[in-house]
Design a protein around this motif. Structure first.
Motif, PDB file in Angstrom:
ATOM      1  N   GLY A  23       1.709  -8.966   4.905  1.00 14.40           N
ATOM      2  CA  GLY A  23       0.898  -9.053   3.698  1.00 14.40           C
ATOM      3  C   GLY A  23      -0.396  -9.806   3.916  1.00 14.40           C
ATOM      4  N   HIS A  24      -0.339 -10.878   4.723  1.00 12.63           N
ATOM      5  CA  HIS A  24      -1.569 -11.627   5.024  1.00 12.63           C
ATOM      6  C   HIS A  24      -2.534 -10.793   5.854  1.00 12.63           C
ATOM      7  CE1 HIS A  24      -0.952 -15.612   3.329  1.00 12.63           C
ATOM      8  NE2 HIS A  24       0.299 -15.594   3.762  1.00 12.63           N
ATOM      9  N   ALA A  25      -2.008 -10.044   6.813  1.00 13.21           N
ATOM     10  CA  ALA A  25      -2.865  -9.301   7.726  1.00 13.21           C
ATOM     11  C   ALA A  25      -3.377  -7.998   7.125  1.00 13.21           C
ATOM     12  CB  ALA A  25      -2.105  -9.013   9.017  1.00 13.21           C
ATOM     13  N   HIS A  26      -2.648  -7.451   6.162  1.00 10.19           N
ATOM     14  CA  HIS A  26      -3.006  -6.135   5.619  1.00 10.19           C
ATOM     15  C   HIS A  26      -2.950  -6.159   4.089  1.00 10.19           C
ATOM     16  CE1 HIS A  26      -2.718  -4.379   9.658  1.00 10.19           C
ATOM     17  NE2 HIS A  26      -1.675  -5.175   9.809  1.00 10.19           N
ATOM     18  N   PRO A  27      -3.785  -6.956   3.449  1.00 15.24           N
ATOM     19  CA  PRO A  27      -3.752  -7.013   1.972  1.00 15.24           C
ATOM     20  C   PRO A  27      -4.170  -5.678   1.368  1.00 15.24           C
ATOM     21  CG  PRO A  27      -5.698  -8.135   2.825  1.00 15.24           C
ATOM     22  CD  PRO A  27      -4.847  -7.803   4.021  1.00 15.24           C
ATOM     23  N   THR A  28      -3.529  -5.332   0.268  1.00 11.94           N
ATOM     24  CA  THR A  28      -3.853  -4.099  -0.437  1.00 11.94           C
ATOM     25  C   THR A  28      -4.077  -4.409  -1.910  1.00 11.94           C
ATOM     26  OG1 THR A  28      -1.502  -3.640  -0.747  1.00 11.94           O
ATOM     27  CG2 THR A  28      -2.584  -2.607   1.156  1.00 11.94           C
ATOM     28  N   ASP A  29      -4.536  -3.406  -2.669  1.00 10.40           N
ATOM     29  CA  ASP A  29      -4.800  -3.613  -4.090  1.00 10.40           C
ATOM     30  C   ASP A  29      -3.515  -3.791  -4.884  1.00 10.40           C
ATOM     31  OD1 ASP A  29      -7.682  -3.459  -4.044  1.00 10.40           O
ATOM     32  OD2 ASP A  29      -7.464  -1.322  -3.645  1.00 10.40           O
ATOM     33  N   TYR A  30      -2.448  -3.145  -4.452  1.00 10.49           N
ATOM     34  CA  TYR A  30      -1.136  -3.358  -5.067  1.00 10.49           C
ATOM     35  C   TYR A  30      -0.059  -2.877  -4.112  1.00 10.49           C
ATOM     36  CZ  TYR A  30      -1.131   1.590  -6.743  1.00 10.49           C
ATOM     37  OH  TYR A  30      -1.147   2.961  -6.848  1.00 10.49           O
ATOM     38  N   ALA A  31       1.202  -3.179  -4.448  1.00  8.05           N
ATOM     39  CA  ALA A  31       2.296  -2.884  -3.526  1.00  8.05           C
ATOM     40  C   ALA A  31       3.559  -2.511  -4.280  1.00  8.05           C
ATOM     41  CB  ALA A  31       2.573  -4.089  -2.621  1.00  8.05           C
ATOM     42  N   LEU A  32       4.336  -1.644  -3.671  1.00  7.56           N
ATOM     43  CA  LEU A  32       5.687  -1.336  -4.124  1.00  7.56           C
ATOM     44  C   LEU A  32       6.644  -1.649  -2.982  1.00  7.56           C
ATOM     45  CD1 LEU A  32       5.137   2.148  -5.830  1.00  7.56           C
ATOM     46  CD2 LEU A  32       5.483  -0.052  -6.981  1.00  7.56           C
ATOM     47  N   VAL A  33       7.589  -2.516  -3.239  1.00  6.96           N
ATOM     48  CA  VAL A  33       8.630  -2.824  -2.265  1.00  6.96           C
ATOM     49  C   VAL A  33       9.834  -1.939  -2.563  1.00  6.96           C
ATOM     50  CG1 VAL A  33      10.261  -4.581  -1.486  1.00  6.96           C
ATOM     51  CG2 VAL A  33       7.862  -5.172  -1.836  1.00  6.96           C
ATOM     52  N   LEU A  34      10.308  -1.229  -1.563  1.00  3.26           N
ATOM     53  CA  LEU A  34      11.457  -0.332  -1.718  1.00  3.26           C
ATOM     54  C   LEU A  34      12.664  -0.993  -1.060  1.00  3.26           C
ATOM     55  CD1 LEU A  34       9.720   3.053  -0.778  1.00  3.26           C
ATOM     56  CD2 LEU A  34       9.648   1.780  -2.942  1.00  3.26           C
ATOM     57  N   ALA A  60       8.773 -11.016  -3.203  1.00  2.00           N
ATOM     58  CA  ALA A  60       8.560 -12.444  -3.468  1.00  2.00           C
ATOM     59  C   ALA A  60       7.502 -13.041  -2.549  1.00  2.00           C
ATOM     60  CB  ALA A  60       9.873 -13.204  -3.324  1.00  2.00           C
ATOM     61  N   LYS A  61       7.413 -12.512  -1.331  1.00  2.00           N
ATOM     62  CA  LYS A  61       6.380 -12.977  -0.400  1.00  2.00           C
ATOM     63  C   LYS A  61       5.054 -12.260  -0.627  1.00  2.00           C
ATOM     64  CE  LYS A  61       8.314 -16.033   2.436  1.00  2.00           C
ATOM     65  NZ  LYS A  61       7.808 -17.410   2.614  1.00  2.00           N
ATOM     66  N   LEU A  62       5.104 -10.942  -0.799  1.00  2.00           N
ATOM     67  CA  LEU A  62       3.865 -10.188  -0.939  1.00  2.00           C
ATOM     68  C   LEU A  62       3.043 -10.649  -2.128  1.00  2.00           C
ATOM     69  CD1 LEU A  62       4.879  -6.475  -0.163  1.00  2.00           C
ATOM     70  CD2 LEU A  62       3.703  -8.113   1.324  1.00  2.00           C
ATOM     71  N   ALA A  63       3.731 -10.984  -3.213  1.00  2.00           N
ATOM     72  CA  ALA A  63       3.020 -11.357  -4.441  1.00  2.00           C
ATOM     73  C   ALA A  63       2.143 -12.586  -4.266  1.00  2.00           C
ATOM     74  CB  ALA A  63       4.021 -11.578  -5.571  1.00  2.00           C
ATOM     75  N   GLY A  65      -2.140 -14.295   0.746  1.00  2.00           N
ATOM     76  CA  GLY A  65      -3.581 -14.262   0.552  1.00  2.00           C
ATOM     77  C   GLY A  65      -3.949 -14.679  -0.850  1.00  2.00           C
ATOM     78  N   SER A  66      -4.752 -13.866  -1.510  1.00  2.00           N
ATOM     79  CA  SER A  66      -5.115 -14.146  -2.902  1.00  2.00           C
ATOM     80  C   SER A  66      -4.140 -13.512  -3.883  1.00  2.00           C
ATOM     81  CB  SER A  66      -6.532 -13.640  -3.183  1.00  2.00           C
ATOM     82  OG  SER A  66      -6.632 -12.253  -2.927  1.00  2.00           O
ATOM     83  N   GLY A  67      -3.039 -12.943  -3.358  1.00  2.00           N
ATOM     84  CA  GLY A  67      -2.015 -12.335  -4.198  1.00  2.00           C
ATOM     85  C   GLY A  67      -2.114 -10.821  -4.209  1.00  2.00           C
ATOM     86  N   ILE A  68      -0.959 -10.162  -4.201  1.00  2.00           N
ATOM     87  CA  ILE A  68      -0.906  -8.708  -4.267  1.00  2.00           C
ATOM     88  C   ILE A  68      -0.065  -8.321  -5.470  1.00  2.00           C
ATOM     89  CG2 ILE A  68      -0.183  -6.582  -3.112  1.00  2.00           C
ATOM     90  CD1 ILE A  68      -0.475  -8.026  -0.446  1.00  2.00           C
ATOM     91  N   PRO A  69      -0.613  -7.586  -6.443  1.00  2.00           N
ATOM     92  CA  PRO A  69       0.202  -7.104  -7.569  1.00  2.00           C
ATOM     93  C   PRO A  69       1.366  -6.267  -7.050  1.00  2.00           C
ATOM     94  CG  PRO A  69      -2.132  -6.777  -8.009  1.00  2.00           C
ATOM     95  CD  PRO A  69      -2.023  -7.156  -6.564  1.00  2.00           C
ATOM     96  N   THR A  70       2.582  -6.662  -7.392  1.00  2.00           N
ATOM     97  CA  THR A  70       3.749  -6.098  -6.723  1.00  2.00           C
ATOM     98  C   THR A  70       4.875  -5.801  -7.704  1.00  2.00           C
ATOM     99  OG1 THR A  70       3.198  -7.412  -4.764  1.00  2.00           O
ATOM    100  CG2 THR A  70       5.405  -6.480  -4.837  1.00  2.00           C
ATOM    101  N   ALA A  71       5.638  -4.753  -7.397  1.00  2.00           N
ATOM    102  CA  ALA A  71       6.887  -4.453  -8.090  1.00  2.00           C
ATOM    103  C   ALA A  71       7.887  -3.976  -7.049  1.00  2.00           C
ATOM    104  CB  ALA A  71       6.693  -3.396  -9.164  1.00  2.00           C
ATOM    105  N   THR A  72       9.169  -4.053  -7.403  1.00  2.00           N
ATOM    106  CA  THR A  72      10.238  -3.600  -6.524  1.00  2.00           C
ATOM    107  C   THR A  72      10.966  -2.430  -7.169  1.00  2.00           C
ATOM    108  OG1 THR A  72      10.557  -5.838  -5.650  1.00  2.00           O
ATOM    109  CG2 THR A  72      12.337  -4.275  -5.310  1.00  2.00           C
ATOM    110  N   LEU A  73      11.205  -1.387  -6.393  1.00  2.00           N
ATOM    111  CA  LEU A  73      12.038  -0.261  -6.814  1.00  2.00           C
ATOM    112  C   LEU A  73      13.233  -0.196  -5.875  1.00  2.00           C
ATOM    113  CD1 LEU A  73       9.282   2.408  -7.532  1.00  2.00           C
ATOM    114  CD2 LEU A  73      10.792   1.342  -9.226  1.00  2.00           C
ATOM    115  N   CYS A  74      14.420   0.020  -6.433  1.00  2.00           N
ATOM    116  CA  CYS A  74      15.637  -0.173  -5.649  1.00  2.00           C
ATOM    117  C   CYS A  74      16.613   0.989  -5.772  1.00  2.00           C
ATOM    118  CB  CYS A  74      16.363  -1.439  -6.119  1.00  2.00           C
ATOM    119  SG  CYS A  74      15.378  -2.933  -6.039  1.00  2.00           S
ATOM    120  N   VAL A  75      17.310   1.246  -4.682  1.00  2.00           N
ATOM    121  CA  VAL A  75      18.467   2.124  -4.689  1.00  2.00           C
ATOM    122  C   VAL A  75      19.700   1.254  -4.944  1.00  2.00           C
ATOM    123  CG1 VAL A  75      19.908   3.698  -3.353  1.00  2.00           C
ATOM    124  CG2 VAL A  75      17.414   3.763  -3.095  1.00  2.00           C
ATOM    125  N   PRO A  76      20.459   1.489  -6.015  1.00  2.00           N
ATOM    126  CA  PRO A  76      21.664   0.689  -6.254  1.00  2.00           C
ATOM    127  C   PRO A  76      22.710   0.915  -5.169  1.00  2.00           C
ATOM    128  CG  PRO A  76      20.959   1.805  -8.266  1.00  2.00           C
ATOM    129  CD  PRO A  76      20.170   2.401  -7.140  1.00  2.00           C
TER     130      PRO A  76
END
Length: 370
Positions: free
Chosen positions: A225-236, A311-314, A317-328
């Protein structure tokens, strides 16, 4: 007849789940995934910790979106080799003590077969029989006569120990039980996304990252996340299901197999990790899920010890807008994690829909009319 996405995900999981890759020793996964995705992306690199960073660029300019799934699994490592050939062990990740005894395992790079040994019930005292042995009571039996015989097989301190578990389809073949569903199912989803998405399917930039060391502190996500910041992220990732007899599903964890992706609004492993879905990313996830008729199972898990790379990506750096989507999945961190492939298909379709509308939603935390 074309192969469906469900069958591709089944095939990917069958291969990926049988590769051993505990936290810090993900080489088998890195080699396989690198070869699978390299022909389909614009650039690829493996960073110093082992994260695989891939980039696909869309047809026109737009926001950068990160998708992340972790490659590692929970397991054990060799702590010491005793003179009589037995191994003592340490845990890596959240391995429950009550899942250890009597398991078949593979040790080291050569996958040497072993067993987590236990004192025969005939010799146990009533007190011993009624308690769960801790990791310090456990040992690995390789059926070898001495330390030299162990070392001659190339086994050394720190080698990974991963339990053996066949890929098993239940009577309803949409249900799969195997080790490392967490998070190999989402590695398989990322692989298919990379293969199937064309430049004309989306705008902006897609960073698909296969991370390391999630199970032992989310460290791969921190460096990536520090090396490759993006505008937003989805953690799967995957999420525990609360639909077994000993759990009050509605009260404790309203997550069920076969009813769509899990969508944790808040989660944490206090006091170290805490995650709360970014409101802008929540809006776009919910809007796209509604648009394509995918059910989201919303929940909070703040009283236990559940967290993801989000929890780390968010906070990198200056923060990455993040959400998690999960397979139960049932039976977390066990050799028999049980999932429903239809939930994985829904998650795949939802992520495709989000990618295809990249740039259509505001990423502001809050809109203020001045």
């Amino acid at each position: 007849m074309p192969v469906t996405i469900k069958e591709k995900l089944r095939e990917n999981l069958k291969i990926l789940s049988q590769l051993n890759g505990g936290s810090g020793q993900e080489e088998n996964l890195i080699r396989f995934i690198y070869r699978e995705v390299k022909p389909y992306i614009d650039s690829i690199e493996i960073d110093c910790n082992g994260n695989i960073i891939t980039t696909k660029v869309g047809e026109q300019a737009g926001p950068s979106l990160m998708l992340m799934a972790h490659m590692d699994e929970v397991g054990l490592v060799v702590k010491s080799i005793l003179e009589d050939g037995f191994l003592l062990v340490d845990k890596v990740g959240g391995v429950p003590d009550n899942l250890l005894l009597g398991r078949k395992v593979s040790v080291g790079k050569q996958n040497i077969p072993g067993i987590i040994g236990t004192k025969p019930g005939h010799l146990q005292t009533p007190a011993e029989a009624s308690r769960v042995p801790s990791i310090t009571d456990c040992y690995i039996d390789l059926a070898l006569p001495n330390r030299k015989a162990v070392e001659d097989l190339g086994i050394t301190i720190g080698d990974q120990i991963i339990w053996q578990s066949e890929f098993m389809e239940m009577s309803d073949p949409d249900f799969i039980a195997t080790k490392a569903v967490d998070d190999r199912i989402n590695c398989g989803i990322l692989i298919e996304l990379i293969k199937n998405l064309k430049k004309t399917d989306f705008n902006g930039t897609l960073k698909a990252i296969f991370s390391v060391r999630e199970e032992a502190g989310l460290y791969g996500a921190a460096t990536a996340g520090h090396a490759h910041p993006t505008d937003y992220a989805l953690v799967l990732d995957t999420i525990p299901a609360g639909d077994t007899p000993e759990i009050n599903t509605e009260k404790e964890l309203p997550i069920r197999l076969g009813q769509g992706p899990g969508f944790p609004i808040a989660d944490g492993a206090h006091p170290v990790f805490f995650s709360f879905v970014h409101p802008a990313v929540r809006r776009l996830v919910e809007a796209q899920a509604k648009k394509i008729n995918v059910s989201l199972q919303k929940c909070t898990i703040l009283s236990g010890a559940y967290t993801t790379d989000a929890a780390k990506l968010a906070v990198t750096g200056s923060g990455i807008p993040t959400a998690t989507l999960c397979v139960p999945r049932r039976y977390s961190h066990s050799p028999v994690e049980l999932m429903n492939l239809n939930d994985a298909v829904d998650l795949y379709e939802l992520v495709v829909s989000i990618i295809q509308t990249n740039g259509s939603y505001s990423l502001k935390f809050v809109e203020i009319n001045e």
